[in-house]
Design a protein around this motif. Structure first.
Motif, PDB file in Angstrom:
ATOM      1  N   VAL A 289      30.263   6.796 -34.054  1.00  0.00           N
ATOM      2  CA  VAL A 289      30.845   6.211 -32.456  1.00  0.00           C
ATOM      3  C   VAL A 289      30.445   5.418 -31.657  1.00  0.00           C
ATOM      4  N   LEU A 290      29.063   6.418 -31.298  1.00  0.00           N
ATOM      5  CA  LEU A 290      28.643   4.918 -30.046  1.00  0.00           C
ATOM      6  C   LEU A 290      27.691   4.133 -30.358  1.00  0.00           C
ATOM      7  N   GLU A 291      27.890   3.581 -31.559  1.00  0.00           N
ATOM      8  CA  GLU A 291      27.688   2.318 -31.494  1.00  0.00           C
ATOM      9  C   GLU A 291      26.444   1.310 -31.231  1.00  0.00           C
ATOM     10  N   PRO A 292      25.488   2.166 -30.997  1.00  0.00           N
ATOM     11  CA  PRO A 292      24.159   1.076 -30.348  1.00  0.00           C
ATOM     12  C   PRO A 292      23.787   0.240 -30.815  1.00  0.00           C
ATOM     13  N   ALA A 293      23.319  -0.847 -30.178  1.00  0.00           N
ATOM     14  CA  ALA A 293      22.803  -1.989 -30.765  1.00  0.00           C
ATOM     15  C   ALA A 293      21.091  -1.462 -31.500  1.00  0.00           C
ATOM     16  N   ILE A 294      20.491  -0.815 -31.391  1.00  0.00           N
ATOM     17  CA  ILE A 294      19.225  -0.513 -31.878  1.00  0.00           C
ATOM     18  C   ILE A 294      19.275   0.942 -31.955  1.00  0.00           C
ATOM     19  N   VAL A 295      18.586   1.325 -32.448  1.00  0.00           N
ATOM     20  CA  VAL A 295      18.280   2.849 -32.830  1.00  0.00           C
ATOM     21  C   VAL A 295      16.767   3.188 -33.930  1.00  0.00           C
ATOM     22  N   THR A 296      16.337   3.973 -32.639  1.00  0.00           N
ATOM     23  CA  THR A 296      14.673   3.610 -33.349  1.00  0.00           C
ATOM     24  C   THR A 296      14.776   5.305 -34.375  1.00  0.00           C
ATOM     25  N   VAL A 297      13.919   5.388 -35.688  1.00  0.00           N
ATOM     26  CA  VAL A 297      13.422   6.394 -36.416  1.00  0.00           C
ATOM     27  C   VAL A 297      11.855   6.176 -36.552  1.00  0.00           C
ATOM     28  N   HIS A 298      10.793   7.449 -37.153  1.00  0.00           N
ATOM     29  CA  HIS A 298       9.877   7.217 -37.179  1.00  0.00           C
ATOM     30  C   HIS A 298       9.588   6.726 -38.200  1.00  0.00           C
TER      31      HIS A 298
ATOM     32  N   THR B  37      18.558  14.216 -43.471  1.00  0.00           N
ATOM     33  CA  THR B  37      19.622  14.988 -42.915  1.00  0.00           C
ATOM     34  C   THR B  37      19.365  13.394 -41.369  1.00  0.00           C
ATOM     35  N   VAL B  38      17.838  12.401 -41.192  1.00  0.00           N
ATOM     36  CA  VAL B  38      18.584  11.442 -40.734  1.00  0.00           C
ATOM     37  C   VAL B  38      19.550  10.330 -41.294  1.00  0.00           C
ATOM     38  N   ALA B  39      20.397  10.723 -42.044  1.00  0.00           N
ATOM     39  CA  ALA B  39      21.283   9.889 -42.834  1.00  0.00           C
ATOM     40  C   ALA B  39      22.265  10.344 -42.164  1.00  0.00           C
ATOM     41  N   GLY B  40      22.310  11.347 -42.218  1.00  0.00           N
ATOM     42  CA  GLY B  40      23.783  12.241 -41.281  1.00  0.00           C
ATOM     43  C   GLY B  40      22.967  12.407 -40.298  1.00  0.00           C
ATOM     44  N   ALA B  41      22.463  12.181 -39.314  1.00  0.00           N
ATOM     45  CA  ALA B  41      22.207  12.431 -37.786  1.00  0.00           C
ATOM     46  C   ALA B  41      22.340  10.044 -37.729  1.00  0.00           C
ATOM     47  N   MET B  42      22.014   9.065 -37.998  1.00  0.00           N
ATOM     48  CA  MET B  42      22.348   8.241 -37.855  1.00  0.00           C
ATOM     49  C   MET B  42      24.196   7.939 -37.922  1.00  0.00           C
ATOM     50  N   GLN B  43      24.871   8.697 -39.193  1.00  0.00           N
ATOM     51  CA  GLN B  43      26.334   8.463 -39.429  1.00  0.00           C
ATOM     52  C   GLN B  43      26.479   8.659 -38.126  1.00  0.00           C
ATOM     53  N   ALA B  44      26.188  10.024 -37.097  1.00  0.00           N
ATOM     54  CA  ALA B  44      26.571  11.043 -36.352  1.00  0.00           C
ATOM     55  C   ALA B  44      27.093  10.223 -35.480  1.00  0.00           C
ATOM     56  N   ILE B  45      26.054   9.858 -35.278  1.00  0.00           N
ATOM     57  CA  ILE B  45      25.549   8.406 -33.747  1.00  0.00           C
ATOM     58  C   ILE B  45      26.454   7.072 -34.354  1.00  0.00           C
TER      59      ILE B  45
ATOM     60  N   ALA C 298      11.385   6.943 -47.859  1.00  0.00           N
ATOM     61  CA  ALA C 298      12.553   6.430 -48.313  1.00  0.00           C
ATOM     62  C   ALA C 298      13.690   7.119 -46.963  1.00  0.00           C
ATOM     63  N   MET C 299      13.110   8.611 -45.752  1.00  0.00           N
ATOM     64  CA  MET C 299      13.901   8.279 -45.225  1.00  0.00           C
ATOM     65  C   MET C 299      14.104   7.015 -44.399  1.00  0.00           C
ATOM     66  N   MET C 300      13.371   6.141 -44.259  1.00  0.00           N
ATOM     67  CA  MET C 300      13.838   4.922 -43.913  1.00  0.00           C
ATOM     68  C   MET C 300      15.083   3.762 -44.469  1.00  0.00           C
ATOM     69  N   GLU C 301      14.755   3.843 -45.553  1.00  0.00           N
ATOM     70  CA  GLU C 301      15.772   3.215 -46.405  1.00  0.00           C
ATOM     71  C   GLU C 301      16.952   4.163 -46.774  1.00  0.00           C
ATOM     72  N   ASP C 302      17.261   5.207 -45.856  1.00  0.00           N
ATOM     73  CA  ASP C 302      18.695   6.259 -45.835  1.00  0.00           C
ATOM     74  C   ASP C 302      18.919   5.505 -44.432  1.00  0.00           C
ATOM     75  N   ALA C 303      18.023   5.381 -43.479  1.00  0.00           N
ATOM     76  CA  ALA C 303      18.439   5.300 -42.366  1.00  0.00           C
ATOM     77  C   ALA C 303      18.770   4.600 -42.307  1.00  0.00           C
ATOM     78  N   LYS C 304      18.737   3.172 -43.128  1.00  0.00           N
ATOM     79  CA  LYS C 304      19.215   1.830 -42.433  1.00  0.00           C
ATOM     80  C   LYS C 304      20.304   1.983 -43.646  1.00  0.00           C
TER      81      LYS C 304
END
Length: 224
Positions: free
Chosen positions: A78-87, A68-76, A93-99
């Motif tokens: 288009v916004l081209e953020p410089a920085i994004v936070t996860v918990h 789910t976190v990976a999907g959310a990261m892909q969804a943004i 595993a969640m952090m690896e997939d987010a990155k």
């Protein structure tokens, strides 16, 4: 970066947020948009602020199962953020997939412990040890997961920087001398955080709620 200050622009009205960012943009290095802003204005609001030409820090604190976190990261993307936070408490595993799902130009940083919490709050959640121990544990986990860095208070950033030499460290909960702490419990000054190794200094109310936000932003900049 020439100016490490990111203005926390969590205002409910988009026009007011744009006006404030426009006024102070010459004295900050970027803009942080958090949950309040994103839930109120979504992608459209982020695009509107991005038109000002400042780097965007999306402080969404993503925390869910890895897919789910990976999907959310892909969804943004288009916004081209410089920085994004996860918990960080979402696990390796969640952090690896987010990155892995983040855009190449986006730094992914893990929130360790909210600056609104102290040792007593941490104990009530069932975590043993104090804030310093918890932040160090989660910083080590974030580094092992391949993230770019973490979010922590200025009270821990020096120790984390010594442990993680090339990490990218975001420090919120900052106050100038004489400012009230508000709902923050672990605060330091911007100068102290920067000296201790902070890469980005997140400052909200000392600028956004000042009688003269431009003068307040200049005052912060002058301390650095």
């Amino acid at each position: 970066m020439s100016n490490p200050v990111y203005l926390a622009l969590d205002l409910p009205q988009l026009d007011a947020a744009k006006a404030l960012a426009s006024r102070v943009k010459a004295h900050v290095g970027g803009v942080k948009l958090g949950l309040e802003f994103f839930c109120a204005h979504g992608h459209h609001g982020v695009h509107e602020i991005a038109h000002l030409g400042l780097p965007i820090f999306l402080d969404l604190k993503l925390h869910d199962i890895p897919n789910t976190v990976a999907g959310a990261m892909q969804a943004i993307h288009v916004l081209e953020p410089a920085i994004v936070t996860v918990h960080a408490s979402g696990g390796r595993a969640m952090m690896e997939d987010a990155k892995a799902a983040a855009s190449n130009g986006t730094k992914v940083v893990a929130v360790t412990m909210l600056t609104s919490m102290d040792n007593r709050d941490l104990e009530r959640t069932g975590v043993k040890g104090g804030a310093h121990d918890q932040v160090m544990r989660l910083a080590e986990l974030a580094e092992a997961a391949g993230l770019d860095g973490i979010v922590c208070s200025g009270q821990e950033v020096g120790a984390v920087h010594r442990q993680w030499k090339d990490g990218f460290f975001v420090v919120p909960g900052l106050r100038l001398p004489g400012n009230g702490a508000g709902d923050q419990k672990r605060v330091v000054t911007p100068r102290q955080a920067r000296d201790d190794g902070a890469s980005v200094l997140v400052i909200g109310r000392p600028i956004s709620r000042a009688d003269d936000p431009v003068a307040a932003a200049i005052a912060v900049e002058a301390t650095l």
